[in-house]
Structures are given as C-alpha cells and as structure tokens.
Design a protein around this motif. Structure first.
Motif, PDB file in Angstrom:
ATOM      1  N   GLU A 321     -12.573 -20.034  51.631  1.00 27.00           N
ATOM      2  CA  GLU A 321     -12.978 -18.519  52.355  1.00 27.00           C
ATOM      3  C   GLU A 321     -14.089 -18.928  53.251  1.00 27.00           C
ATOM      4  O   GLU A 321     -14.174 -18.676  54.511  1.00 27.00           O
ATOM      5  CB  GLU A 321     -13.591 -17.673  51.490  1.00 27.00           C
ATOM      6  N   LEU A 322     -15.020 -19.993  53.088  1.00 24.39           N
ATOM      7  CA  LEU A 322     -16.107 -20.336  53.843  1.00 24.39           C
ATOM      8  C   LEU A 322     -15.726 -21.064  55.024  1.00 24.39           C
ATOM      9  O   LEU A 322     -16.057 -20.857  56.225  1.00 24.39           O
ATOM     10  CB  LEU A 322     -17.179 -21.026  53.244  1.00 24.39           C
ATOM     11  N   ALA A 323     -14.682 -21.789  54.763  1.00 22.85           N
ATOM     12  CA  ALA A 323     -14.248 -22.803  55.805  1.00 22.85           C
ATOM     13  C   ALA A 323     -13.327 -21.891  56.765  1.00 22.85           C
ATOM     14  O   ALA A 323     -13.301 -22.260  58.019  1.00 22.85           O
ATOM     15  CB  ALA A 323     -13.106 -23.898  55.375  1.00 22.85           C
ATOM     16  N   LEU A 324     -12.833 -20.633  56.589  1.00 21.68           N
ATOM     17  CA  LEU A 324     -11.987 -19.888  57.050  1.00 21.68           C
ATOM     18  C   LEU A 324     -12.882 -19.255  58.152  1.00 21.68           C
ATOM     19  O   LEU A 324     -12.314 -18.534  59.262  1.00 21.68           O
ATOM     20  CB  LEU A 324     -11.015 -19.123  56.262  1.00 21.68           C
ATOM     21  N   VAL A 325     -14.273 -18.876  57.708  1.00 14.64           N
ATOM     22  CA  VAL A 325     -15.047 -17.890  58.370  1.00 14.64           C
ATOM     23  C   VAL A 325     -15.115 -18.306  59.797  1.00 14.64           C
ATOM     24  O   VAL A 325     -14.868 -17.544  60.862  1.00 14.64           O
ATOM     25  CB  VAL A 325     -16.483 -17.497  57.650  1.00 14.64           C
ATOM     26  N   PRO A 326     -15.653 -19.777  60.127  1.00 12.59           N
ATOM     27  CA  PRO A 326     -15.978 -19.914  61.688  1.00 12.59           C
ATOM     28  C   PRO A 326     -14.579 -19.909  62.367  1.00 12.59           C
ATOM     29  O   PRO A 326     -14.698 -19.492  63.763  1.00 12.59           O
ATOM     30  CB  PRO A 326     -16.441 -21.515  61.501  1.00 12.59           C
ATOM     31  N   ARG A 327     -13.319 -20.133  61.763  1.00 14.84           N
ATOM     32  CA  ARG A 327     -12.167 -20.204  62.184  1.00 14.84           C
ATOM     33  C   ARG A 327     -11.570 -18.945  62.555  1.00 14.84           C
ATOM     34  O   ARG A 327     -11.218 -18.688  63.842  1.00 14.84           O
ATOM     35  CB  ARG A 327     -10.918 -20.841  61.235  1.00 14.84           C
ATOM     36  N   VAL A 328     -11.876 -17.733  62.061  1.00 20.20           N
ATOM     37  CA  VAL A 328     -11.459 -16.433  62.082  1.00 20.20           C
ATOM     38  C   VAL A 328     -12.234 -16.036  63.411  1.00 20.20           C
ATOM     39  O   VAL A 328     -11.963 -15.406  64.087  1.00 20.20           O
ATOM     40  CB  VAL A 328     -11.562 -15.867  60.830  1.00 20.20           C
ATOM     41  N   LEU A 329     -13.689 -16.147  63.237  1.00 19.63           N
ATOM     42  CA  LEU A 329     -14.579 -15.781  64.288  1.00 19.63           C
ATOM     43  C   LEU A 329     -14.451 -16.400  65.644  1.00 19.63           C
ATOM     44  O   LEU A 329     -14.179 -15.886  66.770  1.00 19.63           O
ATOM     45  CB  LEU A 329     -16.028 -16.168  63.790  1.00 19.63           C
ATOM     46  N   ALA A 330     -13.784 -17.747  65.639  1.00 19.06           N
ATOM     47  CA  ALA A 330     -13.448 -18.482  67.109  1.00 19.06           C
ATOM     48  C   ALA A 330     -12.186 -17.845  67.323  1.00 19.06           C
ATOM     49  O   ALA A 330     -12.041 -17.509  68.705  1.00 19.06           O
ATOM     50  CB  ALA A 330     -13.164 -19.758  66.637  1.00 19.06           C
ATOM     51  N   LEU A 331     -10.990 -17.455  66.712  1.00 18.44           N
ATOM     52  CA  LEU A 331      -9.989 -16.913  66.985  1.00 18.44           C
ATOM     53  C   LEU A 331     -10.075 -15.143  67.532  1.00 18.44           C
ATOM     54  O   LEU A 331      -9.561 -14.986  68.480  1.00 18.44           O
ATOM     55  CB  LEU A 331      -8.812 -16.717  65.715  1.00 18.44           C
ATOM     56  N   LEU A 332     -11.124 -14.649  66.748  1.00 14.80           N
ATOM     57  CA  LEU A 332     -11.351 -13.244  67.468  1.00 14.80           C
ATOM     58  C   LEU A 332     -12.281 -13.444  68.796  1.00 14.80           C
ATOM     59  O   LEU A 332     -11.838 -12.579  69.614  1.00 14.80           O
ATOM     60  CB  LEU A 332     -12.459 -12.548  66.403  1.00 14.80           C
ATOM     61  N   ALA A 333     -12.990 -14.405  68.971  1.00 16.36           N
ATOM     62  CA  ALA A 333     -13.578 -14.500  70.182  1.00 16.36           C
ATOM     63  C   ALA A 333     -12.513 -14.769  71.425  1.00 16.36           C
ATOM     64  O   ALA A 333     -12.505 -14.368  72.449  1.00 16.36           O
ATOM     65  CB  ALA A 333     -14.524 -15.674  70.170  1.00 16.36           C
ATOM     66  N   VAL A 334     -11.470 -15.585  71.128  1.00  7.76           N
ATOM     67  CA  VAL A 334     -10.617 -15.900  72.268  1.00  7.76           C
ATOM     68  C   VAL A 334      -9.769 -14.598  72.324  1.00  7.76           C
ATOM     69  O   VAL A 334      -9.410 -14.264  73.277  1.00  7.76           O
ATOM     70  CB  VAL A 334      -9.671 -17.005  71.654  1.00  7.76           C
ATOM     71  N   ALA A 335      -9.287 -13.966  71.118  1.00 11.42           N
ATOM     72  CA  ALA A 335      -8.399 -12.813  71.308  1.00 11.42           C
ATOM     73  C   ALA A 335      -9.356 -11.695  72.219  1.00 11.42           C
ATOM     74  O   ALA A 335      -8.560 -11.046  72.866  1.00 11.42           O
ATOM     75  CB  ALA A 335      -8.131 -12.275  69.846  1.00 11.42           C
ATOM     76  N   THR A 336     -10.501 -11.500  71.929  1.00  7.07           N
ATOM     77  CA  THR A 336     -11.217 -10.510  72.520  1.00  7.07           C
ATOM     78  C   THR A 336     -11.136 -10.936  74.119  1.00  7.07           C
ATOM     79  O   THR A 336     -11.220  -9.994  74.994  1.00  7.07           O
ATOM     80  CB  THR A 336     -12.683 -10.563  72.245  1.00  7.07           C
TER      81      THR A 336
END
Length: 412
Positions: A321-336
């Motif tokens: 879960e911790l490893a996924l947090v930066p990945r999810v936030l990066a994907l959200l930044a790109v999607a935004t």
C-alpha cells in the motif's frame, strides 16, 4: 487480462460513457440566442497603459504559475515512477490505515516544498502590482490551511481506494468507483460549511437598497434566496469576485467585501445576477455530478494501471500500500492535467450561459460592460490570452468576449 482489470475496463467504459452522455445533455453548448457576438476590440475598452500593465503582470504570473505546474508534475512523476518514492514512504510506522495518510502527507509535502518558491515569487508580483495587501505570516497560514485540506481530502480518497482493494481483490475497481463518486458529491455538498469557513468569515449583506435589488433579481430568476453572504476577502486580495457554492441545503451566494464596497449598485447587481443564474441552473450540482462520473471513470482507469492484490496476502503487510501511494498520486497528477482542457471548456460554456441570463434579467448591458472592464482592470487579467492557453486554462470567457456579448446580445 486479470480479473480486477476486466472489472476496471467495464467500469471505465460505463463511467466514461456516462460522463460523455451527461456532458452532452447537461452542458449548455449553445447558450447565446442567435449568433454569438464577436469579442470587443481591446482598444475600445482599455487604454494602452492598462493593456501594458495587464500584459506585464499576466506574463509574470503565467511564468511562475506554469513553472510551478511543471515542477509539481515532475516531482510527482519522479516519486511515483522511481525508487525515490518507495524509499520516502518505506519506513513509515503503523497499520496500513495510519501509514497511508502519513505517506500521502510525505509525498504532498515534498511537492509543496518544491513549488513553494514559485508561489512566493508569484505573490511578490501580486504585492508589487497591488493585488494583495496580506502580510507574509497570514499568507503562510493560508498555505498551511490549504495544504492541510488537500492532505485530508487526498488521504481519505486513498484510504477508500486502497481499503476496497484490500478487501475486494477482484471487484475493487467497481466498489472504488461508487465510493469515489459518492465522496465527490459529499465533498461538494459539505465544502461551503466545512472548508470555506477555514479561510474566510461570512456575514449577511445588510438591509438596504442593494440587498433589496438583489432579492428582486432573485425573484425574477425564480430562485429562493434566504440570504446573500459577504466574505472578508479583502484581507487577502484587492480583486473583485462573487461565487455560488454547494447545493441543496448548503447552497450559498457569496460576494467579496471588495465588491460591495468598491462598486456602484448596478454593477454589483449584475455580478449577483450572474451568480444567481448559476443557482437557477443548479450548475454546482451539475458540476458535482460530472465530477462524480469523472471520479468513477478515474477509478476504472486506476484499476487498469495498478497491480492486483492476491487473495490470502497478509492483511498486516503495508509495504504494498505504501509503495502504491506515490504511484497513485503521480497518476492523479497526470490525469488532472489531461482533464484540464475538458474542465475548462465545460466551465466556459456554463459561465457564458450565466452571462446571458444576467444580461437578459437585468437589461443593463452598460453596467455589465463597466463591470467586466473593472474586473479585468482590478485583477490585471490578460484581455487577449493566447488561443491555446484559453482553451486549456481559461475557465471563463475573456473580458473582451464578455463585453462583446453585452454589446451584441439580443434578449428579444
């Protein structure tokens, strides 16, 4: 394709299709009766000195703002797609529901610190051009409050996303889509009474001719308005503004105190008529519904991009879960960033309809034109931004487009 990705694909197609259909049906794509009037010539509205001043400020503001955007996106990508992000969050303590919010704060804090110098430089420009009189300490408090709100909201979203991923290894994209859509609607409903009071104090517009005229316009537009609120925005800005937020029981019409104290009654009524048009068409609710559909589609897209979680995997293990947090936030930044042109286009159409309604209800195009000229002059907005910039970032028609509308609109 694994089980959770099949579910994610279905969610993406259904939610994406719902967003497209709702956008087609709910967004006013042709809000101007007859042909849309052309934009007014710049030299018919502003003096050469006003145009030069607006261009000088806008150029500097764009420079710092877009540099901040690039740096923010770069930091997100580096943390999300290299080992640096994993190292940053790897040793955070606690069970997953504690470690995940800590990871969110850590990642967001790195990004905020990286962009803080550009925000400060942008604020220096605002001070230099007289757009704010707020002290640096108060500005710092605002930055801290905004960061806290962002951290809490993002942590809640990540807890929902990763929580259902832990419990529903196959169906989690569908569950996450529903929950994320519900969160968007709940946040939009609660924002006026939970978040807005953290940044401003609101008082009722006092009894008098202005309040009477505003309530009369509300009756003409068929809007039940119990109150009009005044925000103490002057403590952070000298610009003029008004807005509508919330829906249902939390809907409110708010005007800046700079507007009430700085404009003649006719111009203030024109502003409020525009905002009441948003209330008449339930634009906040419509935007929230579109946002909910977009969030559901985003959950489906994340389901396609994120790895699955195997049944029987140790529920006490938090490293994944911790490893996924930066990945999810990066994907959200790109999607935004990719979604920004779509959001801006929808917003411009909605704002254009509100302008048309305001003009046709007040029947006072001269006040509307003076208002738009004053708004642009006080905020030093660029009257003629580059076409691509307006498409991507322009949430409202330009001042010259709005003034051209006032000069050429036929309300019948």
């Amino acid at each position: 394709m694994t089980g959770h990705r099949r579910v994610a694909l279905v969610v993406l197609l259904l939610a994406g299709g719902a967003f497209a259909l709702l956008t087609l049906l709910l967004v006013p794509w042709d809000p101007v009766p007859g042909a849309r009037p052309p934009a007014a010539p710049a030299d018919s509205v502003f003096t050469a000195d006003q145009l030069a001043r607006a261009e000088a400020y806008s150029s500097a503001a764009r420079s710092w703002g877009r540099t901040s955007l690039v740096v923010s996106l770069g930091v997100s990508l580096v943390l999300g797609f290299t080992r640096l992000g994993r190292r940053l969050v790897a040793r955070l303590p606690g069970p997953w529901w504690v470690a995940v919010p800590l990871a969110v704060v850590a990642v967001l804090l790195v990004g905020r610190l990286a962009t803080l110098p550009f925000s400060a430089l942008g604020r220096i420009e605002s001070l230099r051009y007289g757009l704010t009189e707020q002290g640096w300490a108060a500005w710092g408090v605002d930055v801290l409050v905004s960061f806290t709100v962002q951290s809490v909201a993002t942590s809640l979203a990540l807890l929902v996303l990763l929580g259902v991923r832990r419990r529903l290894p196959t169906a989690w994209p569908a569950a996450a889509a529903g929950l994320m859509a519900a969160l968007v609607l709940a946040a939009s409903f609660a924002y006026p009474v939970v978040v807005e009071p953290l940044r401003n104090t609101f008082t009722s517009l006092p009894d008098g001719p202005l309040r009477t005229e505003i309530l009369d316009v509300a009756r003409q537009e068929g809007i039940a308005v119990d109150d009009v609120l005044v925000s103490d925005a002057s403590r952070r800005t000298t610009t003029l503004n008004a807005y509508v937020s919330g829906f249902g029981g939390t809907r409110r019409v708010v005007v800046y105190d700079t507007l009430v104290g700085g404009l003649p009654t006719r111009e203030v009524v024109s502003v409020v008529a525009h905002e009441l048009a948003h209330a008449r068409h339930d634009d906040v609710l419509v935007g929230s519904v579109l946002g909910a559909a977009g969030a559901a589609a985003g959950a489906g897209l994340l389901g396609l991009l994120l790895p699955g979680r195997r049944r029987g995997e140790d529920d006490d293990e938090v490293s994944d879960e911790l490893a996924l947090v930066p990945r999810v936030l990066a994907l959200l930044a790109v999607a935004t960033l990719l979604a920004t042109p779509v959001q801006s286009t929808i917003s411009r159409q909605v704002e254009l309809r509100a302008d048309v309604d305001a003009l046709c209800v007040t029947r006072d195009p001269e006040a509307f034109e003076r208002l738009q000229a004053m708004l642009a002059t006080r905020s030093l907005s660029d009257p003629e931004p580059a076409g691509w910039s307006q498409v991507v970032f322009g949430t409202h028609p330009t001042a010259l487009e709005r003034i051209g509308l006032a000069r050429g609109l036929d309300c019948g």
